[in-house]
Design an enzyme around this catalytic site. Structure first.
Site, PDB file in Angstrom:
ATOM      1  N   ASP A 493      90.451  48.547  76.258  1.00 41.45           N
ATOM      2  CA  ASP A 493      89.551  48.813  77.399  1.00 41.45           C
ATOM      3  C   ASP A 493      90.319  48.717  78.712  1.00 41.45           C
ATOM      4  OD1 ASP A 493      87.175  49.338  78.701  1.00 41.45           O
ATOM      5  OD2 ASP A 493      86.058  47.717  77.744  1.00 41.45           O
ATOM      6  N   ASP A 555      79.627  54.502  78.358  1.00 40.07           N
ATOM      7  CA  ASP A 555      78.819  53.288  78.149  1.00 40.07           C
ATOM      8  C   ASP A 555      77.341  53.644  78.056  1.00 40.07           C
ATOM      9  OD1 ASP A 555      80.946  51.589  78.057  1.00 40.07           O
ATOM     10  OD2 ASP A 555      80.709  50.799  80.089  1.00 40.07           O
TER      11      ASP A 555
END
Ligand SMILES: *[C@@H]1O[C@H](CO)[C@@H](O)[C@H](O)[C@H]1NC(C)=O
Ligand SMILES: *[C@@H]1O[C@H](CO)[C@@H](O)[C@H](O)[C@H]1NC(C)=O
Ligand SMILES: *[C@@H]1O[C@H](CO)[C@@H](O)[C@H](O)[C@H]1NC(C)=O
Ligand SMILES: *[C@@H]1O[C@H](CO)[C@@H](O)[C@H](O)[C@H]1NC(C)=O
Ligand SMILES: *[C@@H]1O[C@H](CO)[C@@H](O)[C@H](O)[C@H]1NC(C)=O
Ligand SMILES: *[C@@H]1O[C@H](CO)[C@@H](O)[C@H](O)[C@H]1NC(C)=O
Ligand SMILES: *[C@@H]1O[C@H](CO)[C@@H](O)[C@H](O)[C@H]1NC(C)=O
Ligand SMILES: *[C@@H]1O[C@H](CO)[C@@H](O)[C@H](O)[C@H]1NC(C)=O
Ligand SMILES: *[C@@H]1O[C@H](CO)[C@@H](O)[C@H](O)[C@H]1NC(C)=O
Ligand SMILES: *[C@@H]1O[C@H](CO)[C@@H](O)[C@H](O)[C@H]1NC(C)=O
Ligand SMILES: *[C@@H]1O[C@H](CO)[C@@H](O)[C@H](O)[C@H]1NC(C)=O
Ligand SMILES: *[C@@H]1O[C@H](CO)[C@@H](O)[C@H](O)[C@H]1NC(C)=O
Length: 737
Positions: A493, A555
């Site tokens: 990430d 997301d």
């Protein structure tokens, strides 16, 4: 005089034309359905663009039109690699600041060479292939005033109608120079009516189509975030205004790069359209010392005469075969369950082991431990204010370290499978919280500019990966963990953009550092399934795809919003490279309630399918649906991974979007069809397939008997929709003959 002719396998057996021919100083690059022609201008020594489009073999005289004293010379020539300062008033591809302060450059043709295959780009991600896949033309240019040399590289992948471009620039002088602008791809198209499509968005709203006319002046966009970003993707299409999914001309351009970038189409007074794609000049000023060479990132251009669908499939096939180098590229990806949306930071080792057990009981084969497992008091990563940078397991949560916990998870056996549960874990290696041991010890390791405030985003700072010490630190802890625990999947990430860089050139130096690190790790651990992520889809770019076979798409896991995001992403990137999960309802971002069937159908269109929820939150009917979803996954995933993708109807334009995959051997077709809103009128349009064999007959779960390919493509089938919002169907077609 006949020049060098590429000895491609095809020309040896005397069938197809050589991919590259040089006739004197006239160069012809040929693909199955593309020609790219340019020549050396005898007056200027400049490279002049003749044609980029459908097949055309002949060199013709250039455009002839009224010329004024103000804009003539280089200003009216269609240039391949425009430099700055000598009569061309358009944006340059290359802008160099010389030691004496002038910014004039005069790069002129010197020599050329054709090589089989494709040389590597040192330190940068790039397409690859051997002599039967790709041929490369290297053109050397020289500026004898400034003593700067350039080598332009053109690689043709004939099967995909794709041309990869990059350049190297060497400082052959005795003074420092600075590169202020570097466009990897540059071409001047003739006065054509064109539209630009780009993929714009933001966090949780990535890669939505933005279409606009290419008018006089500049039409373009850029990322200045340090990364390719959510807001713009380093990709755009130029298309004829009449182009559709299935018909018409489209030119797609994509930068194989993860840093800041700029994309521009500049239409000048005569109507010629200059196309530029490369580094963002705000993040350039790259110093090149005497004897040093700068290598630009690579850009890919794909031409299609078969609409946007044809263009996308060329990109998908090129990227799967010649960009994504992971040995997982063509492997079906395990169904996973990620702990994030279910547990967030709130867990213990026991709770995780319990979640892992629930995962295997559901028949899901990979358990992923997301954020929250590392850092020690007082900097334990139990929320997002501390711990990033301290990559050792939190002793309060894992008193015996990571390995015994991983072994415990991997001792679970997956329901209805002979395989043990696999274990994956989350990292954010490029970041640091000021609340960390690392930052207390090395405050000089973060991006910072003198005494300017180091502004925080999500309580964190960016480590300066341009520094070798930082690269080695990351390699150190990664090797430490991966050599002692059996990790089979990693989510990598990256949750903020770059601010306060020490110099504009830091962005590019950072990218070279990042690529060094992930090249090392993916080479050292080829068995690990690597997934890129950046606050969702903030780094969904071909640079990352070279190393990691998949990236987290967004997301936003609301299935309806995701449909638009995934369809947009598919314009350039193969669905096999997208990671998509079913999350709980009501959705955390949109608060929508969408059925598990629709949520699963949307996520099944991606190479990496999974769940991101606490199974305890599943309603009984949702839990009961899971075996059926896993059975669909088993049928569909091989088609997503290695089949061809067709956008049948876009959510941007219809209430009934649909998409289709055809298996690599053409025998099986999976069609995903959706109804967004219940409607009284109008009637749904027929669902018309694409790419089938007109003369074959197909059996299906959607109709009795068989239907012909022509009927399915031209007349289509009529689906009966329940009068409810967010309905979906998964239809299979099986070719009979
Ligand atoms: C190269 O192309 C030009 C037109 O651009 C043409 O006049 C010339 O004859 C060509 N040269 C060769 C060697 O084919
Ligand atoms: C070139 O690569 C292809 C796979 O892309 C492979 O099938 C072929 O054998 C290779 N040819 C040579 C000469 O290495
Ligand atoms: C550079 O090359 C041009 C074109 O060949 C020539 O006219 C000029 O004299 C050269 N200049 C120098 C400084 O060598
Ligand atoms: C410029 O420098 C490069 C790298 O040292 C070298 O390969 C090239 O031959 C030089 N070019 C000229 C024209 O001197
Ligand atoms: C070039 O720049 C470097 C780094 O700033 C410096 O050390 C060097 O002295 C400069 N070289 C010349 C020839 O100016
Ligand atoms: C954390 O998880 C536990 C169960 O494992 C639960 O009882 C508790 O309420 C959770 N805390 C928060 C803040 O969600
Ligand atoms: C966040 O974590 C730190 C320890 O890493 C702790 O001191 C602090 O109280 C936590 N804050 C909240 C709001 O939980
Ligand atoms: C460091 O952690 C403390 C305690 O949780 C918190 O109050 C503070 O805001 C954190 N500082 C930063 C820069 O995140
Ligand atoms: C990766 O980096 C480590 C540590 O620097 C080094 O020992 C190793 O040789 C590198 N491996 C590869 C494949 O580059
Ligand atoms: C990838 O390579 C690793 C290590 O060589 C191997 O264990 C794994 O099975 C390979 N995966 C695939 C999909 O080929
Ligand atoms: C396992 O297989 C059995 C028998 O086919 C089936 O009833 C059950 O639902 C399956 N379980 C899962 C988790 O798929
Ligand atoms: C197939 O035919 C049967 C018998 O007529 C009918 O009940 C069924 O609904 C049909 N199925 C489909 C998918 O049309």
């Amino acid at each position: 005089m006949r020049g060098i002719i590429a000895l491609s396998a095809a020309s040896l057996v005397g069938v197809a034309k050589a991919a590259i021919t040089a006739n004197g100083q006239n160069f012809t690059l040929t693909g199955d359905d593309v020609s790219y022609l340019f020549h050396v201008d005898q007056e200027w020594g400049d490279l002049v663009s003749d044609h980029f489009g459908g097949p055309a073999d002949d060199f013709r005289p250039p455009e002839s039109f009224f010329q004024s004293g103000w804009s003539d010379g280089l200003a009216v020539i269609r240039r391949e690699f425009p430099d700055l300062g000598r009569s061309d008033f358009r944006l340059p591809a290359i802008h160099i600041s010389h030691a004496d302060g002038n910014t004039v450059t005069s790069l002129m043709y010197k020599s050329h060479e054709v090589v089989e295959g494709k040389p590597k780009l040192p330190g940068l991600p790039a397409t690859f292939g051997n002599g039967s896949d790709v041929t490369t033309l290297l053109v050397s240019l020289y500026d004898n005033v400034s003593d700067v040399s350039a080598v332009l590289s053109y690689s043709v992948f004939p099967k995909y109608n794709a041309i990869a471009r990059s350049f190297q620039l060497t400082n052959n002088g005795t003074q420092n120079i600075s590169i202020e602008r570097a466009s990897s791809f540059s071409i001047d198209l003739p006065n054509l009516d064109l539209e630009m499509i780009e993929l714009q968005g933001d966090w949780a709203h990535e890669r939505n189509r933005n279409v606009r006319k290419v008018q006089y002046g500049e039409t373009g966009f850029r990322s200045t975030e340090g990364y390719s970003s959510h807001v713009h993707n380093p990709f755009f299409v130029l298309q004829s205004p009449t182009t559709t999914e299935t018909n018409g001309e489209a030119w797609g351009f994509n930068l194989v790069y993860t840093g800041s970038f700029a994309a521009t189409a500049e239409r000048f007074s005569h109507g010629f359209v200059r196309v530029l794609l490369g580094l963002n000049p705000l993040h350039a000023s790259i110093p090149v010392g005497p004897g040093e060479t700068f290598t630009s990132p690579e850009a890919i251009a794909v031409y299609s005469s078969e609409g946007l669908g044809g263009m996308s499939r060329s990109f998908h096939d090129l990227y799967r075969n010649h960009l994504s180098r992971s040995n997982n590229t063509f492997a079906t990806r395990p169904v996973l369950l990620n702990s994030w949306e279910g547990l967030l930071f709130n867990y213990t080792q026991d709770r995780l082991e319990e979640l892992a057990k629930e995962t295997s009981d559901l028949g899901i084969s990979l358990f992923v431990n997301d954020d929250g497992w590392f850092g020690k008091a007082p900097y334990a990563r139990i929320n997002d204010t501390a711990g990033l940078g301290d990559w050792t397991p939190n002793p309060d949560r894992f008193p015996n370290g990571l390995a015994p916990y991983v072994n415990q998870v991997e001792s679970d056996s997956v329901d209805n499978s002979t395989q043990p549960l696999r274990f994956g874990i989350w990292f954010e290696p490029e970041m640091v919280n000021p609340n960390s041991t690392l930052y207390k010890e090395h405050p000089e390791w973060v991006l910072h500019a003198g005494t300017h405030t180091r502004t925080l985003t999500r309580n964190q700072l960016v480590l300066n990966l341009a520094m070798t010490e930082v690269q080695d630190y990351i390699l150190g802890f990664m090797h430490n963990i991966l050599s002692t625990s059996n990790v089979e999947y990693i989510k990598w990430d990256n949750n903020r953009g770059m601010h306060e860089m020490p110099s504009p050139a830091t962005d590019h130096a950072y990218m070279l550092g990042l690529y060094r690190v992930i090249d090392n790790l993916t080479t050292s651990y080829p068995g690990i399934l690597w997934e890129g992520c950046a606050s969702g889809g903030g780094r969904f770019d071909p640079g990352i795809l070279h190393y990691f076979p998949q990236s987290w798409t967004s997301d936003n896991t609301d299935a309806s919003a995701r449909l638009t995001i995934q369809m947009g992403t598919s314009l350039a990137y193969p669905p096999s490279s997208m990671a998509c999960h079913v999350s709980a309802i009501p959705n955390g971002i949109t608060h929508r309630n969408i059925s598990i069937a629709y949520r699963a159908h949307v996520a099944l269109m991606c190479g990496s399918f999974g769940f991101e929820l606490d199974p305890k939150s599943l309603a009984p009917d949702e839990r009961a649906a899971i075996p059926g979803i896993l059975a669909d996954w088993a049928k569909v995933n091989p088609l997503v991974i290695s089949g061809s993708f067709y956008r049948l109807a876009l959510p941007d334009y219809t209430n009934w979007p649909a998409a289709q995959f055809i298996s690599a051997n053409q025998s099986t077709v999976a069609v995903f069809a959706f109804q967004q809103m219940a409607t009284v009128r109008p009637a749904p349009p027929p669902l018309r397939m694409q790419g089938l064999d007109r003369s074959a007959r197909y059996r299906s779960n959607a109709f009795n008997g068989t239907l012909g390919g022509g009927t399915l493509m031209n007349a289509g089938i009529n689906l009966a929709w329940d009068p409810m919002d967010y309905q979906s169907k998964l239809i299979f077609l099986y070719r009979q003959s």
